[in-house]
Design a protein around this motif. Sequence first.
Motif, PDB file in Angstrom:
ATOM      1  N   SER A  60       1.082  -0.867  -0.163  1.00  0.00           N
ATOM      2  CA  SER A  60      -0.148   0.460   0.139  1.00  0.00           C
ATOM      3  C   SER A  60       0.689   1.466   0.102  1.00  0.00           C
ATOM      4  O   SER A  60       0.433   2.315  -0.331  1.00  0.00           O
ATOM      5  N   SER A  61       1.876   1.477  -0.266  1.00  0.00           N
ATOM      6  CA  SER A  61       2.959   2.634  -0.248  1.00  0.00           C
ATOM      7  C   SER A  61       4.379   2.190  -0.796  1.00  0.00           C
ATOM      8  O   SER A  61       5.065   1.423  -0.320  1.00  0.00           O
ATOM      9  N   ALA A  62       3.793   2.890  -1.664  1.00  0.00           N
ATOM     10  CA  ALA A  62       5.067   2.324  -2.591  1.00  0.00           C
ATOM     11  C   ALA A  62       5.896   3.745  -3.011  1.00  0.00           C
ATOM     12  O   ALA A  62       7.584   3.728  -2.733  1.00  0.00           O
ATOM     13  N   VAL A  63       5.810   4.682  -2.797  1.00  0.00           N
ATOM     14  CA  VAL A  63       6.458   6.481  -2.891  1.00  0.00           C
ATOM     15  C   VAL A  63       6.406   6.629  -1.544  1.00  0.00           C
ATOM     16  O   VAL A  63       6.940   7.869  -1.581  1.00  0.00           O
ATOM     17  N   ASP A  64       4.950   6.904  -1.028  1.00  0.00           N
ATOM     18  CA  ASP A  64       4.909   7.650   0.227  1.00  0.00           C
ATOM     19  C   ASP A  64       4.284   6.694   1.322  1.00  0.00           C
ATOM     20  O   ASP A  64       2.614   6.603   0.814  1.00  0.00           O
ATOM     21  N   GLU A  71      12.661  10.733   1.695  1.00  0.00           N
ATOM     22  CA  GLU A  71      11.904   9.399   1.449  1.00  0.00           C
ATOM     23  C   GLU A  71      10.594  10.373   0.474  1.00  0.00           C
ATOM     24  O   GLU A  71       9.519  11.250   1.249  1.00  0.00           O
ATOM     25  N   GLY A  72      10.458   9.909  -0.727  1.00  0.00           N
ATOM     26  CA  GLY A  72       9.990  10.489  -1.723  1.00  0.00           C
ATOM     27  C   GLY A  72       9.281  11.713  -1.651  1.00  0.00           C
ATOM     28  O   GLY A  72       8.588  12.435  -2.604  1.00  0.00           O
ATOM     29  N   ASP A  73       9.768  12.762  -1.723  1.00  0.00           N
ATOM     30  CA  ASP A  73      10.370  14.361  -2.521  1.00  0.00           C
ATOM     31  C   ASP A  73      11.172  14.501  -3.845  1.00  0.00           C
ATOM     32  O   ASP A  73      10.850  12.875  -4.477  1.00  0.00           O
ATOM     33  N   VAL A  83       0.005  14.814  -2.769  1.00  0.00           N
ATOM     34  CA  VAL A  83       0.229  14.471  -3.419  1.00  0.00           C
ATOM     35  C   VAL A  83       2.203  15.635  -3.846  1.00  0.00           C
ATOM     36  O   VAL A  83       2.693  15.483  -4.176  1.00  0.00           O
ATOM     37  N   GLU A  84       1.461  17.223  -3.161  1.00  0.00           N
ATOM     38  CA  GLU A  84       2.675  17.750  -2.875  1.00  0.00           C
ATOM     39  C   GLU A  84       4.338  17.641  -1.693  1.00  0.00           C
ATOM     40  O   GLU A  84       5.107  17.659  -3.093  1.00  0.00           O
ATOM     41  N   ASN A  85       4.269  16.329  -1.758  1.00  0.00           N
ATOM     42  CA  ASN A  85       5.786  15.849  -1.022  1.00  0.00           C
ATOM     43  C   ASN A  85       6.890  15.120  -2.137  1.00  0.00           C
ATOM     44  O   ASN A  85       7.956  15.355  -2.909  1.00  0.00           O
ATOM     45  N   PHE A  86       6.449  15.128  -3.284  1.00  0.00           N
ATOM     46  CA  PHE A  86       7.051  14.462  -3.889  1.00  0.00           C
ATOM     47  C   PHE A  86       7.077  15.561  -5.542  1.00  0.00           C
ATOM     48  O   PHE A  86       7.992  15.371  -6.794  1.00  0.00           O
ATOM     49  N   ASN A 122       6.530  27.091 -14.210  1.00  0.00           N
ATOM     50  CA  ASN A 122       6.396  26.552 -12.841  1.00  0.00           C
ATOM     51  C   ASN A 122       5.338  26.492 -11.877  1.00  0.00           C
ATOM     52  O   ASN A 122       6.007  26.525 -11.102  1.00  0.00           O
ATOM     53  N   ARG A 123       4.627  27.314 -13.249  1.00  0.00           N
ATOM     54  CA  ARG A 123       3.184  27.564 -12.611  1.00  0.00           C
ATOM     55  C   ARG A 123       2.280  26.140 -11.517  1.00  0.00           C
ATOM     56  O   ARG A 123       1.998  26.339 -10.830  1.00  0.00           O
ATOM     57  N   LEU A 124       2.585  25.332 -12.670  1.00  0.00           N
ATOM     58  CA  LEU A 124       2.146  24.092 -12.282  1.00  0.00           C
ATOM     59  C   LEU A 124       2.326  23.551 -10.876  1.00  0.00           C
ATOM     60  O   LEU A 124       1.672  23.196 -10.170  1.00  0.00           O
ATOM     61  N   PHE A 125       3.890  24.086 -10.747  1.00  0.00           N
ATOM     62  CA  PHE A 125       4.454  23.171  -9.039  1.00  0.00           C
ATOM     63  C   PHE A 125       4.101  24.189  -8.345  1.00  0.00           C
ATOM     64  O   PHE A 125       3.671  24.156  -6.865  1.00  0.00           O
TER      65      PHE A 125
END
Length: 499
Positions: free
Chosen positions: A79-83, A445-447, A433-436, A364-367
């Motif tokens: 259940s936790s692949a990236v975060d 982890e997961g950044d 998802v913001e940490n990605f 950059n506006r998307l992020f």
Amino acid sequence: MDERNSPLVGLISQKSLFSLLLIASILFIMSWFFVLRFTGRPHFADHTLLPNSKLLAVMDNENYESWSPSDNEPSTPSSSAVDDNVEIPQRNNLVDCNTNKVVLKVFMYDLPPEFHFELIEWKGDGKSVWPDIKTKVPEYPGGLNLQHSIEYWLTLDLLSSDFADIMNGRSAIRVLNSSEADVIFVPFFSSISYNRYSRSKPNKRSSMNKLLQEKLVTFLTAQEEWKRSGGRDHIILAHHPNSLLDARMKLWPAIFILSDFGRYPPNIANVEKDVIAPYKHVIRNFVDDSSNFDTRPTLLYFQGAIYRKDGGFVRQELFYLLKDEKDVHFSFGSVQRDGISKATQGMHSSKFCLNIAGDTPSSNRLFDAIASHCVPVIISDEIELPYEDVLDYSQFCIFVRTSDALKEKFLINLIRSIKRDEWTRMWAKLKDVENFFEYQYPSKEGDAVQMIWQAVARKVPPIKMKLHKSRRFSRSHPPRVGALQSVPLPRNFVRLGML
């Protein structure tokens, strides 16, 4: 009577013979089927003897699953692949990958400081090419320089992998022997080199940026690591659209880490070979965001350059379509005169934030919008997005084709049709998802840093397959002594005007 019956007897005999042959053939085929079934699948290689065998992957139901030599069956996604905060029980969920993290082995060239930290005004003691980041980490220039600072964060992460006390959650480690590496990292700070050193000084033939690129090409193509793979396993960063402008045509076999493909011919950079990395957002994170649909008064927000060249005409057209709409903020803005602070306030108080193609497909506006938990509305038909092979952007972004967005009232009616419940769901996903997309040191982890390394790791198996296939006839056609084992030019290279 016997003579009249003889043809009939012959016909019956022929039919019987044919039936016997048919039955014998069926029995023969079935016997081979059972023999092959019970002898099992042949093993053509002992995976325990293969270098970096964990990078081998199998595709199962469109999910990549890591393979370990000790396993008899492919591992199952957890259940936790990236975060650990993101649930992944179904294929159509937000993130589609697995928790069996593979640590990528990276060899980094010890390039002279003029290629990296000296470009951000670090002064070494002459004894080491790298700063002592245990003592002090050199700062990267602020402002808009930060949005393309990806090479800085990845280099710091590799340098810090020597410290045993911060290994948790790491997706890549630095190795000192290139023969042990999965990929070769080239630590050239190409974006800051373009931003700061692309203008020629008086009485100088070339700019410092161009001279550094010439030196880089000379250095790389002389290395045994480059000759061994033709550069295919090298990682070169060129996140600013204009960075590495002179060298990219000579170093194209490498894995480029880019912001988009807008200024690259498709045979030089493409989604199959290269990695798209997020910009570093420049506005402040929305910490402890407790806002809701009703407390964000602005429906749709855009602030930035309106008149752009290339594909940026869309911004101008949308300005005239939206400028008179109530609860829509669409105005010119820049980083000057407290522009970042104003943009932060504006995005934090808006439900939807426009991300429109400008000079290039991405911005950059998307992020900035993701960091603000402002649902992005993406109008850029040619955009490529970071980690989209494992991340479903449709769950937290609105995509609109340019041709539709330019129809009168189409965009504003679409946005107004999204009600509280749907917006709230997307707003919650943005917080997940913001940490990605977050760059930081030390990396966690997961950044963004770890997500980029994982994206690179997913490129390794096809690269290795191409290298192995290229060596099939090495015995019958050995390379000349001292000859460069270069990669052939891509098809249509001449037709595209590259020569």
